[in-house]
Write a protein that holds these residues in place. Sequence first.
Motif, short mmCIF file in Angstrom:
data_model
loop_
_atom_site.label_atom_id
_atom_site.label_comp_id
_atom_site.label_asym_id
_atom_site.label_seq_id
_atom_site.Cartn_x
_atom_site.Cartn_y
_atom_site.Cartn_z
N TYR A 1 9.74 24.15 -2.60
CA TYR A 1 10.45 24.09 -1.32
C TYR A 1 10.67 25.50 -0.79
CZ TYR A 1 15.20 25.27 0.13
OH TYR A 1 16.28 25.92 0.64
N ALA B 1 18.54 22.40 7.22
CA ALA B 1 17.53 21.55 7.87
C ALA B 1 16.14 21.86 7.31
CB ALA B 1 17.57 21.75 9.38
N LEU B 2 15.87 23.15 7.10
CA LEU B 2 14.56 23.53 6.54
C LEU B 2 14.41 23.02 5.12
CD1 LEU B 2 14.28 27.18 7.90
CD2 LEU B 2 12.59 25.40 8.27
N TYR C 1 13.68 19.40 5.27
CA TYR C 1 12.32 19.14 5.76
C TYR C 1 11.27 19.41 4.68
CZ TYR C 1 8.17 18.81 8.45
OH TYR C 1 6.93 18.42 8.87
N GLU D 1 11.28 17.16 1.55
CA GLU D 1 10.65 15.88 1.89
C GLU D 1 9.12 16.02 1.96
OE1 GLU D 1 11.59 12.83 2.39
OE2 GLU D 1 9.85 12.06 3.50
N LEU D 2 8.67 17.14 2.53
CA LEU D 2 7.22 17.37 2.64
C LEU D 2 6.59 17.44 1.24
CD1 LEU D 2 4.98 18.07 4.85
CD2 LEU D 2 5.32 20.44 4.15
N ILE E 1 1.51 20.10 7.78
CA ILE E 1 2.71 19.67 8.50
C ILE E 1 2.23 18.84 9.70
CG2 ILE E 1 4.67 20.48 9.90
CD1 ILE E 1 4.68 23.03 8.16
N HIS F 1 10.29 20.82 16.05
CA HIS F 1 11.46 20.86 15.17
C HIS F 1 11.41 22.10 14.28
CE1 HIS F 1 14.66 19.52 12.60
NE2 HIS F 1 13.89 19.36 11.55
N ILE F 2 10.22 22.37 13.71
CA ILE F 2 10.07 23.53 12.83
C ILE F 2 10.34 24.83 13.61
CG2 ILE F 2 8.34 24.87 11.50
CD1 ILE F 2 9.09 22.38 10.09
N ASP G 1 5.86 17.41 14.28
CA ASP G 1 7.04 18.10 13.75
C ASP G 1 7.12 19.57 14.19
OD1 ASP G 1 7.56 15.74 12.49
OD2 ASP G 1 6.98 16.43 10.47
#
Length: 310
Positions: free
Chosen positions: A145, A102-103, A106, A109-110, A65, A72-73, A69
């Motif tokens: 995810y 939101a998680l 995120y 996308e990761l 990560i 935000h995490i 970020d």
Amino acid sequence: MPPKARPTRTVFDRSTIERLAPDVERDADRLLDELAEKLRWGEADFVSTISEQLPVSTVGSWLGIPPEDYPHILEITHNQVFAQELLPTKSQLTVSAEATLALRAYFTELVARRRAEPRHDVLTGWIHTWDAMEPDREKADEILYRLTMFVTIASLETTATLLTSMTHLLTEPARWAWLREHPEHIDAAVDEVLRYDPPIHINTRIAAEDTVLAGVPIKKDSMIHVLYGAANHDPRRNPDPAGFDILRGGSHLTFGGGVHYCLGAALAKLEARTLLARMLDRFPTLRTVAPPEYAARMVFRRITSLGVAL
Ligand code: HEM
């Protein structure tokens, strides 16, 4: 249809932990440099400087990560864990649901970015593993995810609370001086902190069948709340439970038990042990100047601040 393959190793086996140790040591040193700089000018908040940063740096460098970020995490994790509370309010559930979205965004996308640009890292390994087991790419991505999100949530609040409680309980001057002379008891000190003040206080189970637990009849489908703090302070397991005794050789349920025993217990202990050894060495007079402040939570406890000074 042939049965799907199953992973043969856990994701947190001994070699994974050993590979993470140098990163944890490097991050602990960097964060303690920041603490030292703040302490030159007086008091510092241990939670925002160290406790919240070491776990996110550890899981962050492990999953790849980007450090920018991390704030935000941390924010979305703080908000997400309301859903695990025993009796969350409606507004807490709303905050938690937004954080979950939101998680999800995120980590989806990761995973997508890592698919596009594979590396020699754990997330790329998980992608290969799940692709081999699950031919449906969408389903594999859903699992990935959830796995990355779950590991992140499971490791942040819990370890942060451990690091703060540890510092609060162990910097009592006589204890701190004793531990400096007896670094061979660092592991026992971490375990006594885990017993005395567990970061998770409640876990919930549903009875799969009619049963009797400690003489109490329990009907199938009943919901059982396990109180870890109370279990750890049961005098039948730990005599004089309210006493803080590094050498008690006691036992605790802080990481749960059975098939769901915490997968990250060794990692949490590695972070605590590494940090404690360095703090004892670098800050012989470290002390708490303000009691810890707790967020109003019971399940995933959260300490929001701890003032320290030299
Ligand atoms: C002091 C820190 C920690 C505490 C107190 C803690 C506590 C727990 C507890 C109580 C459980 C539930 C066990 C059960 O249901 O019987 C659990 C499960 C789990 N923890 Fe931790 N944990 C910590 C740190 C971590 C870390 C650092 C990670 C990941 C890197 C992690 C990953 C997990 C996972 C994946 C599970 C689910 C295991 C399963 O359901 O099979 N935990 N943890």
